[in-house]
Write a protein that holds these residues in place. Sequence first.
Motif, PDB file in Angstrom:
ATOM      1  N   LEU A  21       3.941  -0.941  -5.409  1.00 32.35           N
ATOM      2  CA  LEU A  21       2.722  -1.195  -4.643  1.00 32.35           C
ATOM      3  C   LEU A  21       2.739  -2.600  -4.040  1.00 32.35           C
ATOM      4  N   ARG A  22       3.208  -3.567  -4.805  1.00 30.90           N
ATOM      5  CA  ARG A  22       3.329  -4.942  -4.305  1.00 30.90           C
ATOM      6  C   ARG A  22       4.273  -4.998  -3.103  1.00 30.90           C
ATOM      7  N   ARG A  25       2.692  -3.364  -0.030  1.00 30.44           N
ATOM      8  CA  ARG A  25       1.721  -4.280   0.589  1.00 30.44           C
ATOM      9  C   ARG A  25       2.416  -5.348   1.422  1.00 30.44           C
ATOM     10  N   ALA A  28       3.726  -3.656   4.487  1.00 28.06           N
ATOM     11  CA  ALA A  28       2.623  -3.301   5.390  1.00 28.06           C
ATOM     12  C   ALA A  28       2.176  -4.519   6.191  1.00 28.06           C
ATOM     13  N   ARG A  29       2.161  -5.664   5.559  1.00 28.84           N
ATOM     14  CA  ARG A  29       1.787  -6.880   6.284  1.00 28.84           C
ATOM     15  C   ARG A  29       2.799  -7.194   7.376  1.00 28.84           C
ATOM     16  N   SER A  32       2.580  -4.537  10.163  1.00 29.06           N
ATOM     17  CA  SER A  32       1.276  -4.229  10.723  1.00 29.06           C
ATOM     18  C   SER A  32       1.131  -4.607  12.188  1.00 29.06           C
TER      19      SER A  32
END
Length: 160
Positions: A21-22, A25, A28-29, A32
Amino acid sequence: MGDGASEGKRELVERLQELELRQVRMFARSRSLPLLSTTLTIQQLKVLVVLSIDGDMPTHELAERVGTGVATLTGIVDRLAARTLVYRREDPSDRRVRRVDLTDEGYALIGDLWGVGQQRNRAALSTLDIDTLRALAKGLEALCDALEKTADTSESPEEP
């Protein structure tokens, strides 16, 4: 397996899920900006992603994979074709069937969306020593093998 080993395995699985999950994230940043700057709808992106993974396919199969009806898919494909991201062609074995595939521009767009994360991942991996890279490769190979095995079963995997 004894209770201690079972508890240890459960803790490791939870830790690995937290790390995944880390990582998601962080990716995703970094991904994005290209994603947020697109004017494509979610349905259009789904079509592009499915085609980038599985290649050209008949419209009825694509509609099923994307989770929409053929009539809805036709409109989505029309808009993507107008942007020169996909093209249609007759199926050589059945002229009644229309197939859809990405154009070079469609592949380039998907590459741009995924490329930012891949570049960041490569840069991070290049900072690791060879032993860490070998251990990581071995662990990821084992995870991919397990994912392939569980993808073939309709049952959910047992808890650790």
